[in-house]
Enzyme design. Sequence first.
Site, PDB file in Angstrom:
ATOM      1  N   MET A  29       0.844  -1.197   0.000  1.00 44.96           N
ATOM      2  CA  MET A  29       0.000   0.000   0.000  1.00 44.96           C
ATOM      3  C   MET A  29       0.881   1.249   0.000  1.00 44.96           C
ATOM      4  O   MET A  29       0.451   2.330   0.387  1.00 44.96           O
ATOM      5  CB  MET A  29      -0.947   0.002   1.206  1.00 44.96           C
ATOM      6  CG  MET A  29      -2.000  -1.061   1.093  1.00 44.96           C
ATOM      7  SD  MET A  29      -3.506  -0.876   2.083  1.00 44.96           S
ATOM      8  CE  MET A  29      -3.109   0.128   3.446  1.00 44.96           C
ATOM      9  N   GLY A  30       2.125   1.084  -0.436  1.00 40.78           N
ATOM     10  CA  GLY A  30       3.031   2.225  -0.476  1.00 40.78           C
ATOM     11  C   GLY A  30       3.587   2.538   0.898  1.00 40.78           C
ATOM     12  O   GLY A  30       3.544   1.712   1.801  1.00 40.78           O
ATOM     13  N   LEU A  32       6.661   2.729   1.697  1.00 35.78           N
ATOM     14  CA  LEU A  32       7.564   1.592   1.829  1.00 35.78           C
ATOM     15  C   LEU A  32       8.641   1.827   2.884  1.00 35.78           C
ATOM     16  O   LEU A  32       9.087   2.943   3.105  1.00 35.78           O
ATOM     17  CB  LEU A  32       8.212   1.290   0.479  1.00 35.78           C
ATOM     18  CG  LEU A  32       7.245   1.004  -0.672  1.00 35.78           C
ATOM     19  CD1 LEU A  32       8.021   0.693  -1.944  1.00 35.78           C
ATOM     20  CD2 LEU A  32       6.281  -0.118  -0.336  1.00 35.78           C
ATOM     21  N   HIS A  33       9.046   0.730   3.516  1.00 34.23           N
ATOM     22  CA  HIS A  33      10.091   0.754   4.534  1.00 34.23           C
ATOM     23  C   HIS A  33      11.012  -0.440   4.307  1.00 34.23           C
ATOM     24  O   HIS A  33      10.849  -1.188   3.332  1.00 34.23           O
ATOM     25  CB  HIS A  33       9.483   0.750   5.940  1.00 34.23           C
ATOM     26  CG  HIS A  33       8.474  -0.338   6.164  1.00 34.23           C
ATOM     27  ND1 HIS A  33       8.816  -1.675   6.271  1.00 34.23           N
ATOM     28  CD2 HIS A  33       7.127  -0.292   6.266  1.00 34.23           C
ATOM     29  CE1 HIS A  33       7.734  -2.396   6.460  1.00 34.23           C
ATOM     30  NE2 HIS A  33       6.685  -1.578   6.455  1.00 34.23           N
ATOM     31  N   GLY A  35      11.269  -3.318   5.620  1.00 36.16           N
ATOM     32  CA  GLY A  35      10.600  -4.620   5.536  1.00 36.16           C
ATOM     33  C   GLY A  35      10.110  -4.900   4.125  1.00 36.16           C
ATOM     34  O   GLY A  35      10.280  -6.009   3.603  1.00 36.16           O
ATOM     35  N   HIS A  36       9.518  -3.890   3.501  1.00 36.51           N
ATOM     36  CA  HIS A  36       9.117  -4.033   2.098  1.00 36.51           C
ATOM     37  C   HIS A  36      10.350  -4.283   1.234  1.00 36.51           C
ATOM     38  O   HIS A  36      10.339  -5.119   0.329  1.00 36.51           O
ATOM     39  CB  HIS A  36       8.418  -2.765   1.588  1.00 36.51           C
ATOM     40  CG  HIS A  36       7.092  -2.491   2.198  1.00 36.51           C
ATOM     41  ND1 HIS A  36       6.919  -1.501   3.135  1.00 36.51           N
ATOM     42  CD2 HIS A  36       5.878  -3.051   2.006  1.00 36.51           C
ATOM     43  CE1 HIS A  36       5.650  -1.460   3.494  1.00 36.51           C
ATOM     44  NE2 HIS A  36       4.990  -2.402   2.823  1.00 36.51           N
ATOM     45  N   GLN A  60      -9.377  -1.476   3.363  1.00 35.59           N
ATOM     46  CA  GLN A  60      -8.519  -1.750   4.520  1.00 35.59           C
ATOM     47  C   GLN A  60      -8.814  -0.808   5.693  1.00 35.59           C
ATOM     48  O   GLN A  60      -8.276  -0.994   6.774  1.00 35.59           O
ATOM     49  CB  GLN A  60      -7.049  -1.584   4.139  1.00 35.59           C
ATOM     50  CG  GLN A  60      -6.552  -2.562   3.112  1.00 35.59           C
ATOM     51  CD  GLN A  60      -6.395  -3.948   3.683  1.00 35.59           C
ATOM     52  OE1 GLN A  60      -7.135  -4.846   3.343  1.00 35.59           O
ATOM     53  NE2 GLN A  60      -5.439  -4.120   4.547  1.00 35.59           N
TER      54      GLN A  60
END
Length: 90
Positions: A29-30, A32-33, A35-36, A60
């Site tokens: 869902m954008g 990003l960090h 983990g992504h 969501q």
Amino acid sequence: MIVFTIANLQKRLNKERAKGKTIGFTPTMGALHDGHGALVSLSIEQNDISIVSIFVNPTQFNEKKDLNNYPRTLKSDEKLLNKLGNVIIF
């Protein structure tokens, strides 16, 4: 590379499939960090082509306010993904 329509993505992927390429997909869902980034890196390692979707899914969220406040960070997401490798952003 950013692809904005399903038709354009299908066209691109059909060409790659015809060449026997493997395709990985990481839905997000954008915003990003790291983990992504780890998931995308794994997809890049294991596949010839990696797709990352960025879709803020309204279902969501229980509250419209939360949906409206969810960060949309396409430029920084694109920067992160480009650093990781050859990724198609959808």
